[in-house]
Design a protein around this motif. Structure first.
Motif, PDB file in Angstrom:
ATOM      1  N   ALA A  10       0.820  -1.216   0.000  1.00 46.80           N
ATOM      2  CA  ALA A  10       0.000   0.000   0.000  1.00 46.80           C
ATOM      3  C   ALA A  10       0.853   1.265   0.000  1.00 46.80           C
ATOM      4  N   THR A  33      -7.465  -3.504   1.113  1.00 55.65           N
ATOM      5  CA  THR A  33      -6.682  -4.159   2.159  1.00 55.65           C
ATOM      6  C   THR A  33      -6.526  -5.641   1.834  1.00 55.65           C
ATOM      7  N   TYR A  35      -3.946  -8.821   3.123  1.00 56.80           N
ATOM      8  CA  TYR A  35      -2.889  -9.252   4.026  1.00 56.80           C
ATOM      9  C   TYR A  35      -2.141 -10.421   3.412  1.00 56.80           C
ATOM     10  N   ASP A  46      -0.986  -5.530   9.038  1.00 53.92           N
ATOM     11  CA  ASP A  46      -1.503  -4.280   9.604  1.00 53.92           C
ATOM     12  C   ASP A  46      -1.680  -4.381  11.122  1.00 53.92           C
ATOM     13  N   LYS A  53       0.208  -3.084   5.048  1.00 54.82           N
ATOM     14  CA  LYS A  53      -0.803  -3.883   4.354  1.00 54.82           C
ATOM     15  C   LYS A  53      -0.534  -3.804   2.861  1.00 54.82           C
ATOM     16  N   GLN A  55      -2.429  -3.976  -1.144  1.00 53.88           N
ATOM     17  CA  GLN A  55      -3.651  -3.684  -1.871  1.00 53.88           C
ATOM     18  C   GLN A  55      -3.651  -4.532  -3.132  1.00 53.88           C
TER      19      GLN A  55
END
Length: 105
Positions: A10, A33, A35, A46, A53, A55
């Motif tokens: 991100a 988000t 992970y 996060d 995190k 994306q």
């Protein structure tokens, strides 16, 4: 038709978005988000133990465009070698009725 999926840190969201806009991408979806852990990166969950995190961007396009997008993703990997970035292409057999326009036109 092809589906291009790109998972990236991100922290480089603006650079990713600009790179895609620079090659003419007009239509995409962002999953804000994601992970996970890559082969050469630390986990990103996060949390205080594993901060950060990822994306994900999903683009539906033709085969020629999908290859151009992956070329751009590879350029970003070179520019940001410490960030997790992966792109891959999948076949789309069918799609709902709508404008089936190449996003790079």
């Amino acid at each position: 038709m092809k589906k291009v999926s790109i998972i990236y840190s991100a922290t480089i969201f603006e650079e990713m978005k600009k790179a895609l806009e620079d090659i003419g991408i007009k239509a995409y979806s962002i999953i804000p988000t994601v992970y996970g852990k890559g082969l050469s990166t630390q986990p990103r969950f996060d949390s205080h133990v594993w901060p950060g995190k990822n994306q994900m961007i999903i683009i539906i396009c033709d085969e020629k465009s999908s290859n151009l997008i992956l070329d751009e993703v590879n350029q970003l990997r070179k520019k940001f070698p410490k960030e997790g970035i992966i792109g891959y292409i999948e076949n789309i057999d069918d799609i709902t009725e709508h404008e089936k326009i190449n996003p790079l036109q």
